[in-house]
Scaffold this active site. Structure first.
Site, mmCIF file in Angstrom:
data_model
loop_
_atom_site.group_PDB
_atom_site.id
_atom_site.type_symbol
_atom_site.label_atom_id
_atom_site.label_comp_id
_atom_site.label_asym_id
_atom_site.label_seq_id
_atom_site.Cartn_x
_atom_site.Cartn_y
_atom_site.Cartn_z
ATOM 1 N N ARG A 163 0.802 -1.240 0.000
ATOM 2 C CA ARG A 163 0.000 0.000 0.000
ATOM 3 C C ARG A 163 0.823 1.273 0.000
ATOM 4 O O ARG A 163 0.361 2.326 0.423
ATOM 5 C CB ARG A 163 -0.980 0.036 1.179
ATOM 6 N N LYS A 171 2.351 11.913 -10.106
ATOM 7 C CA LYS A 171 1.489 11.076 -10.950
ATOM 8 C C LYS A 171 2.300 9.864 -11.394
ATOM 9 O O LYS A 171 3.402 10.016 -11.937
ATOM 10 C CB LYS A 171 1.023 11.850 -12.183
ATOM 11 N N GLU A 202 7.853 20.931 -23.315
ATOM 12 C CA GLU A 202 7.209 21.115 -21.996
ATOM 13 C C GLU A 202 7.793 22.343 -21.283
ATOM 14 O O GLU A 202 7.089 23.032 -20.552
ATOM 15 C CB GLU A 202 7.366 19.861 -21.123
ATOM 16 N N LYS A 253 6.283 24.005 -11.833
ATOM 17 C CA LYS A 253 5.481 22.799 -11.623
ATOM 18 C C LYS A 253 5.235 22.589 -10.134
ATOM 19 O O LYS A 253 4.133 22.237 -9.712
ATOM 20 C CB LYS A 253 6.130 21.566 -12.249
ATOM 21 N N GLU A 288 -5.190 17.584 -8.982
ATOM 22 C CA GLU A 288 -5.803 18.117 -10.194
ATOM 23 C C GLU A 288 -7.312 18.290 -10.081
ATOM 24 O O GLU A 288 -8.076 17.893 -10.942
ATOM 25 C CB GLU A 288 -5.452 17.249 -11.422
ATOM 26 N N ARG A 344 -4.217 22.588 -11.452
ATOM 27 C CA ARG A 344 -3.144 21.751 -12.014
ATOM 28 C C ARG A 344 -3.388 21.431 -13.486
ATOM 29 O O ARG A 344 -2.450 21.173 -14.239
ATOM 30 C CB ARG A 344 -2.993 20.460 -11.185
ATOM 31 N N ASN A 397 -1.866 21.003 -18.704
ATOM 32 C CA ASN A 397 -2.272 20.273 -19.913
ATOM 33 C C ASN A 397 -2.392 21.179 -21.138
ATOM 34 O O ASN A 397 -2.946 20.766 -22.158
ATOM 35 C CB ASN A 397 -3.608 19.555 -19.684
ATOM 36 N N HIS A 428 -2.250 19.917 -24.660
ATOM 37 C CA HIS A 428 -2.330 18.459 -24.572
ATOM 38 C C HIS A 428 -3.629 17.876 -25.125
ATOM 39 O O HIS A 428 -3.649 16.717 -25.545
ATOM 40 C CB HIS A 428 -2.122 17.996 -23.127
ATOM 41 N N HIS A 486 -2.716 15.099 -27.488
ATOM 42 C CA HIS A 486 -3.154 13.705 -27.316
ATOM 43 C C HIS A 486 -3.951 13.233 -28.525
ATOM 44 O O HIS A 486 -3.838 12.080 -28.943
ATOM 45 C CB HIS A 486 -4.002 13.555 -26.043
ATOM 46 N N HIS A 499 5.779 12.465 -27.675
ATOM 47 C CA HIS A 499 4.760 13.235 -26.956
ATOM 48 C C HIS A 499 5.028 14.741 -27.042
ATOM 49 O O HIS A 499 4.129 15.533 -27.369
ATOM 50 C CB HIS A 499 4.734 12.761 -25.499
HETATM 51 N N1 LIG Z 1 3.872 11.160 -14.456
HETATM 52 C C1 LIG Z 1 3.750 12.281 -15.112
HETATM 53 O O1 LIG Z 1 3.363 13.333 -14.563
HETATM 54 C C2 LIG Z 1 4.119 12.305 -16.553
HETATM 55 C C3 LIG Z 1 4.199 13.534 -17.237
HETATM 56 C C4 LIG Z 1 4.615 13.517 -18.560
HETATM 57 C C5 LIG Z 1 4.927 12.325 -19.182
HETATM 58 N N2 LIG Z 1 4.821 11.151 -18.486
HETATM 59 C C6 LIG Z 1 5.169 9.869 -19.103
HETATM 60 O O2 LIG Z 1 6.555 9.907 -19.422
HETATM 61 C C7 LIG Z 1 6.804 9.013 -20.481
HETATM 62 C C8 LIG Z 1 7.752 9.673 -21.455
HETATM 63 O O3 LIG Z 1 8.970 9.954 -20.808
HETATM 64 P P1 LIG Z 1 10.305 10.278 -21.622
HETATM 65 O O4 LIG Z 1 9.996 11.290 -22.647
HETATM 66 O O5 LIG Z 1 11.342 10.530 -20.632
HETATM 67 O O6 LIG Z 1 10.565 8.936 -22.450
HETATM 68 P P2 LIG Z 1 11.399 7.605 -22.093
HETATM 69 O O7 LIG Z 1 11.374 7.302 -20.672
HETATM 70 O O8 LIG Z 1 10.916 6.578 -23.042
HETATM 71 O O9 LIG Z 1 12.885 8.036 -22.518
HETATM 72 C C9 LIG Z 1 13.187 8.322 -23.855
HETATM 73 C C10 LIG Z 1 14.382 7.488 -24.364
HETATM 74 O O10 LIG Z 1 15.586 8.027 -23.819
HETATM 75 C C11 LIG Z 1 16.331 6.990 -23.176
HETATM 76 N N3 LIG Z 1 17.119 7.647 -22.153
HETATM 77 C C12 LIG Z 1 16.738 8.007 -20.918
HETATM 78 N N4 LIG Z 1 17.715 8.726 -20.319
HETATM 79 C C13 LIG Z 1 18.732 8.787 -21.188
HETATM 80 C C14 LIG Z 1 20.021 9.395 -21.162
HETATM 81 N N5 LIG Z 1 20.425 10.140 -20.114
HETATM 82 N N6 LIG Z 1 20.823 9.262 -22.233
HETATM 83 C C15 LIG Z 1 20.397 8.579 -23.318
HETATM 84 N N7 LIG Z 1 19.188 7.996 -23.430
HETATM 85 C C16 LIG Z 1 18.373 8.105 -22.367
HETATM 86 C C17 LIG Z 1 15.282 6.040 -22.715
HETATM 87 O O11 LIG Z 1 15.802 4.770 -22.419
HETATM 88 C C18 LIG Z 1 14.334 6.047 -23.911
HETATM 89 O O12 LIG Z 1 14.837 5.242 -24.943
HETATM 90 C C19 LIG Z 1 5.460 8.643 -21.054
HETATM 91 O O13 LIG Z 1 5.143 7.330 -20.688
HETATM 92 C C20 LIG Z 1 4.500 9.625 -20.425
HETATM 93 O O14 LIG Z 1 3.204 9.083 -20.254
HETATM 94 C C21 LIG Z 1 4.430 11.135 -17.190
HETATM 95 ZN ZN LIG Z 2 3.137 16.457 -21.601
#
Ligand SMILES: NC(=O)c1ccc[n+]([C@@H]2O[C@H](COP(=O)([O-])OP(=O)(O)OC[C@H]3O[C@@H](n4cnc5c(N)ncnc54)[C@H](O)[C@@H]3O)[C@@H](O)[C@H]2O)c1
Ligand SMILES: [Zn+2]
Length: 356
Positions: free
Chosen positions: A121, A143, A185, A227, A237, A241, A245, A248, A252, A265
Site C-alpha cells: 500500500r 502522478k 514542456e 510545476k 488536479e 493543475r 495540460n 495536450h 493527445h 509526446h
Molecule cells: N507522471 C507524469 O506526470 C508524466 C508527465 C509527462 C509524461 N509522463 C510519461 O513519461 C513518459 C515519457 O517519458 P520520456 O519522454 O522521458 O521517455 P522515455 O522514458 O521513453 O525516454 C526516452 C528514451 O531516452 C532513453 N534515455 C533516458 N535517459 C537517457 C540518457 N540520459 N541518455 C540517453 N538515453 C536516455 C530512454 O531509455 C528512452 O529510450 C510517457 O510514458 C508519459 O506518459 C508522465
Molecule cells: Zn506532456
C-alpha cells in the site's frame, strides 16, 4: 561538481526536495540520506543502466542495493512489468521501509512510482530522472501509472516521491530528438505561467538546443519551480493543475490519430500548443511569438495531415458524445492561462481545418 540548487515541493508532511546540479551522480552525492530503511531497489532500463547504474549504486553506499533492468520503451509500461518488479520485492523479502529508486526517463519513473504506490500500500521512492522531459515534468508531482491496451496511463495512482535528484549532465547522452521533445514542456511552462521566462527562452533557445549546461540548468530549475507551485496548490488536479495540460488536448488527439510512437509526446504537444494558442484568440503578436519559439526549438508547429473530423473524434468531440463537456486550457496572453469550458466552436473548427 558545481553548485546545486534545491527546490521544495510544498505538500505539508509529504514535502520533498528537488535537487538540481551538474555532475551530481559522479560526485559521490549522498543519495542514501533520503532512504529511511536499509533496502533499495533501483529500477532502470537497458539503455540507462550502462550509463548510470554504477554511479547511482555508489551514491547509495551503506544501503542494501538491488537493481532490476527493464527493456526500453513505452510498450513495456504495463501491469505485467509492474508485476515483475513486485515479484522481485516479494522474493527479496522487502518490507515497508524499502525504497524504490527510479533511474531513467518518464517511462521508468511512471512504472517504478506506480510499483512503489502498490507494494504494501505504498513504499518510499526516489526519482532520478535522466531525460529532459522527466526532469522538468514527469518526475515531479506524484502522478504514476502504466498503460492499458485500452488507453495510455489508464491505470495509476498519486504517489509522491521522497526526493527528486536531477543531474543535468545526464542530458549530454540524450538523443537530440528527445531533448527537443522535452523543450516543448519547458516552453509550455513559460506560455502558461511566466512571461519573463518565456522571453528568456526566446533569448536562449539556441543555447538550449546546443546543450549549454548553464542554460539547461536554468530552464530545468524554472520549470521545476513552476510545476512545484502548481502541484502544491492542487496536488490531485481538482482545478488549477490542469493548466499543465496546455496543448495536450490537441497533442493527445494527434498522438491517438497517428498511432502512438510516430511522434514523440513533446512533438505532438508542440503542435498542440500552437493550435491551442490559436483557439485562445490571443493577440496575433503573442501567437506568432509562441509559434516562432517552437519552430526555433526544432519542433513541429502543425500536426501531420490528419483530417479535422478524425482529430475532432480523437478529442471526444464526435456526435455520440456531445453531452461531454470539453474543457480547454486557453491563454489570455503569454504567461497567463485559464481552464475553461467556454471556447469558440467555430474557431475550433477553423483551427482543425487549417491544420489539415
Ligand atoms: N507522471 C507524469 O506526470 C508524466 C508527465 C509527462 C509524461 N509522463 C510519461 O513519461 C513518459 C515519457 O517519458 P520520456 O519522454 O522521458 O521517455 P522515455 O522514458 O521513453 O525516454 C526516452 C528514451 O531516452 C532513453 N534515455 C533516458 N535517459 C537517457 C540518457 N540520459 N541518455 C540517453 N538515453 C536516455 C530512454 O531509455 C528512452 O529510450 C510517457 O510514458 C508519459 O506518459 C508522465
Ligand atoms: Zn506532456
Amino acid at each position: 561538481m558545481s553548485s546545486t540548487r534545491t527546490i521544495t515541493v510544498e505538500l505539508g508532511d509529504r514535502s520533498y526536495p528537488i535537487v538540481i546540479g551538474n555532475g551530481l551522480l559522479g560526485s559521490g552525492f549522498n543519495l542514501a540520506k533520503y532512504v529511511v530503511g536499509q533496502d533499495c531497489l533501483i529500477v532502470t532500463n537497458e539503455t540507462v543502466a550502462p550509463l548510470y547504474l554504477d554511479a547511482v549504486t555508489a551514491n547509495l553506499a551503506g544501503k542494501a542495493v538491488d537493481s532490476i533492468c527493464l527493456p526500453d520503451g513505452e510498450a513495456f509500461k504495463t501491469l505485467s512489468t509492474v508485476e515483475s518488479i513486485l515479484d522481485r520485492l516479494v522474493s527479496s523479502g522487502a518490507n515497508r521501509d524499502a525504497t524504490i529508486v527510479a533511474l531513467g526517463g518518464g517511462v521508468v519513473g511512471d512504472i517504478a512510482g506506480f510499483t512503489a504506490a502498490c507494494y504494501m500500500r505504498g513504499i518510499n521512492f526516489i526519482q532520478v530522472p535522466t531525460t529532459l522531459l522527466a526532469q522538468v515534468d514527469s518526475s515531479v508531482g506524484g502522478k504514476t501509472g502504466v498503460n492499458h491496451p485500452g488507453g495510455k496511463n489508464l491505470i495509476g495512482a498519486f504517489h509522491q516521491p521522497q526526493a527528486v535528484l536531477i543531474d543535468t549532465d545526464t542530458l549530454k547522452r540524450l538523443p537530440d530528438r528527445e531533448l527537443k521533445a522535452g523543450l516543448a514542456e519547458v516552453i509550455k511552462y513559460g506560455a502558461i505561467a511566466d512571461a519573463d521566462f518565456f522571453s528568456w527562452l526566446e533569448d536562449n533557445i539556441e543555447a538550449l538546443i546546443t546543450r549549454d549546461a548553464a542554460a539547461l540548468a536554468r530552464s530545468i530549475e524554472r520549470s521545476c519551480e513552476l510545476k512545484a507551485e502548481v502541484v502544491a496548490e492542487d496536488e490531485r488536479e481538482a482545478g488549477r493543475r490542469a493548466i499543465l495540460n496546455f496543448g495536450h488536448t490537441f497533442g493527445h488527439a494527434i498522438e491517438r490519430c497517428q498511432g502512438y510512437g510516430e511522434w514523440l509526446h513533446g512533438e505532438a504537444v508542440a503542435a498542440g500548443m500552437v493550435m491551442a494558442a490559436r483557439l485562445s484568440g490571443i493577440d496575433a503578436d503573442d501567437e506568432k511569438r509562441l509559434q516562432d519559439l517552437i519552430e526555433r526549438a526544432g519542433l513541429p508547429t502543425a500536426p501531420p495531415g490528419v483530417p479535422a473530423d478524425e482529430l475532432m473524434q480523437a478529442m471526444g468531440l464526435d456526435k455520440k458524445v456531445v453531452q461531454k463537456q470539453l474543457r480547454f486550457v486557453l491563454l489570455r496572453k503569454l504567461g497567463d492561462a485559464v481552464i475553461t469550458p467556454d471556447y469558440d466552436a467555430s474557431r475550433l473548427a477553423d483551427v482543425l481545418e487549417a491544420s489539415h
